[in-house]
Write an enzyme that holds these catalytic residues in place. Structure first.
Site, PDB file in Angstrom:
ATOM      1  N   GLU A 124       0.637 -28.625  26.108  1.00  0.00           N
ATOM      2  CA  GLU A 124      -0.784 -29.081  25.884  1.00  0.00           C
ATOM      3  C   GLU A 124      -0.451 -30.302  24.902  1.00  0.00           C
ATOM      4  OE1 GLU A 124      -3.095 -27.971  26.971  1.00  0.00           O
ATOM      5  OE2 GLU A 124      -2.224 -26.151  27.872  1.00  0.00           O
ATOM      6  N   TYR A 133      -8.073 -27.077  20.271  1.00  0.00           N
ATOM      7  CA  TYR A 133      -7.757 -26.594  21.611  1.00  0.00           C
ATOM      8  C   TYR A 133      -6.449 -26.060  21.799  1.00  0.00           C
ATOM      9  CZ  TYR A 133      -6.327 -27.258  26.438  1.00  0.00           C
ATOM     10  OH  TYR A 133      -6.016 -27.103  27.770  1.00  0.00           O
ATOM     11  N   ASP A 136     -11.509 -27.524  26.671  1.00  0.00           N
ATOM     12  CA  ASP A 136     -10.960 -28.914  26.762  1.00  0.00           C
ATOM     13  C   ASP A 136     -12.339 -29.382  27.836  1.00  0.00           C
ATOM     14  OD1 ASP A 136     -10.874 -27.857  29.338  1.00  0.00           O
ATOM     15  OD2 ASP A 136      -8.866 -28.313  29.696  1.00  0.00           O
TER      16      ASP A 136
END
Ligand code: SF4
Length: 339
Positions: free
Chosen positions: A39, A122, A140
């Site tokens: 991520e 996120y 996202d």
């Protein structure tokens, strides 16, 4: 007999995902280290660009302990070309905190994950949902688009907009966290795409208000984009008689922290012709002009190539053994035809 209930949005979405999706390595793991690493890399970067970096990082640093113990320079080296180098610094600091404050185990709650360097809402939501099956609201850019369309949200949105988060949470409510998060992100990336959503084959088109209105691409409502300011400067590619390059290291904080660069005049908002840096010799030839876009400004650099008699050892580098350089400097060296 009463008619069978219409399958829910979640059921349709998860079933579709389980029937087939892109085999991305971070989708096949519940290891918080691997999820977090992916991520952080995926912020501002495409999946295709991240895949080789992700594989190289895991080969070199298979655990958070290995990453925490590595010298920052080694991490910056592996990060070269991925851009947004602040992420690499934060990656290192985050790994060290996980090792030193949490005995190498990523924390399980969104609140604790959010305290880690470089971890935003996120990333915290993805790690909590996909590693620990905690119900979270993952938003996202892909999820934002899907939710804005399914609910036909009538205002411009950012991932933290309360109306978006409420709508996203209500769609996700009660779903299996890991599967659902992966499924809605996959739908946004592959079916509900920005300009050409494939509504006819979309598994949730029966729940989608934008589709029902016949205007899927009218959502999400666009925010007016501010024009980026422009800056200008001159970069000097200086070599000794053996072809070694003169490079200097940037400060350890701020833009491109800790990375190496050729000397330059600084980056100014005016186009006024910059003077040569006094301590360097006359320039032998022009190396053309390069352009680079940072998040907050656009930079145009004139490249000039010259020779230096003596380069101090600490700043002398062979073009085939360069220290960590930002993409901008790779562009400069390519323009000067030294790499
Ligand atoms: S029906 Fe179209 S707009 Fe609606 S979620 Fe599916 S792909 Fe997106």
């Amino acid at each position: 007999m009463p008619p069978a209930a219409k399958p829910s949005f979640q059921e349709l979405l998860v079933r579709w995902y389980q029937q087939g999706h892109r085999p991305l390595p971070w989708r096949e793991t519940a290891d918080p280290y691997r999820l977090w690493l992916a991520e952080i890399m995926l912020q501002q970067t495409t999946v295709a660009a991240v895949l080789p970096y992700y594989a190289r990082f895991l080969a070199k640093f298979p655990t958070v302990q290995a990453l925490a113990a590595a010298p920052l320079n080694e991490i910056l080296h592996l990060w070269q070309g991925l851009g947004y180098y602040r992420r690499a610094h934060l990656l290192h600091r985050c790994a060290q905190q996980v090792v030193h404050h949490y005995q190498g185990e990523f924390p399980r709650t969104e609140a604790a994950l959010l305290q880690l360097p470089g971890v935003g809402p996120y990333t915290a939501a993805v790690v909590a949902a996909c590693a620990y099956e905690t119900p979270t609201t993952v938003v996202d850019g892909n999820v934002l688009r899907v939710v804005a369309r399914v609910r036909a949200l009538p205002q411009a949105l950012v991932p933290t907009s309360p109306s978006l988060r409420t709508a996203a949470a209500s769609l996700a409510d009660g779903a299996p966290p890991r599967l659902y998060a992966n499924a809605i992100m996959e739908l946004g990336a592959t079916v509900c795409t920005p300009t050409t959503p494939q509504c006819a084959s979309c598994p949730v088109n029966g729940w989608c208000q934008a589709f029902a209105q016949g205007t899927p691409t009218a959502y999400p409502i666009k925010l007016a984009k501010a024009k980026l300011p422009e800056k200008y400067g001159v970069a000097y590619v200086l070599k000794d008689s053996k072809g070694h390059l003169y490079l200097r290291q940037r400060p350890s904080t701020g833009l491109l922290a800790g990375l190496w660069e050729v000397p330059h005049t600084g980056w100014e908002v005016t186009k006024t012709p910059a003077q040569a840096i006094p301590e360097f010799p006359e320039v032998l030839r022009e190396g053309g002009t390069i352009q680079h876009t940072f998040t907050h400004f656009k930079l145009t650099l004139e490249v000039r190539v010259g020779e230096l008699g003596n380069i101090p050892a600490a700043q002398r580098f062979s073009p085939i053994a360069l220290p960590p350089l930002p993409t901008l400097m790779h562009k400069v060296l390519r323009a000067a035809e030294v790499i």
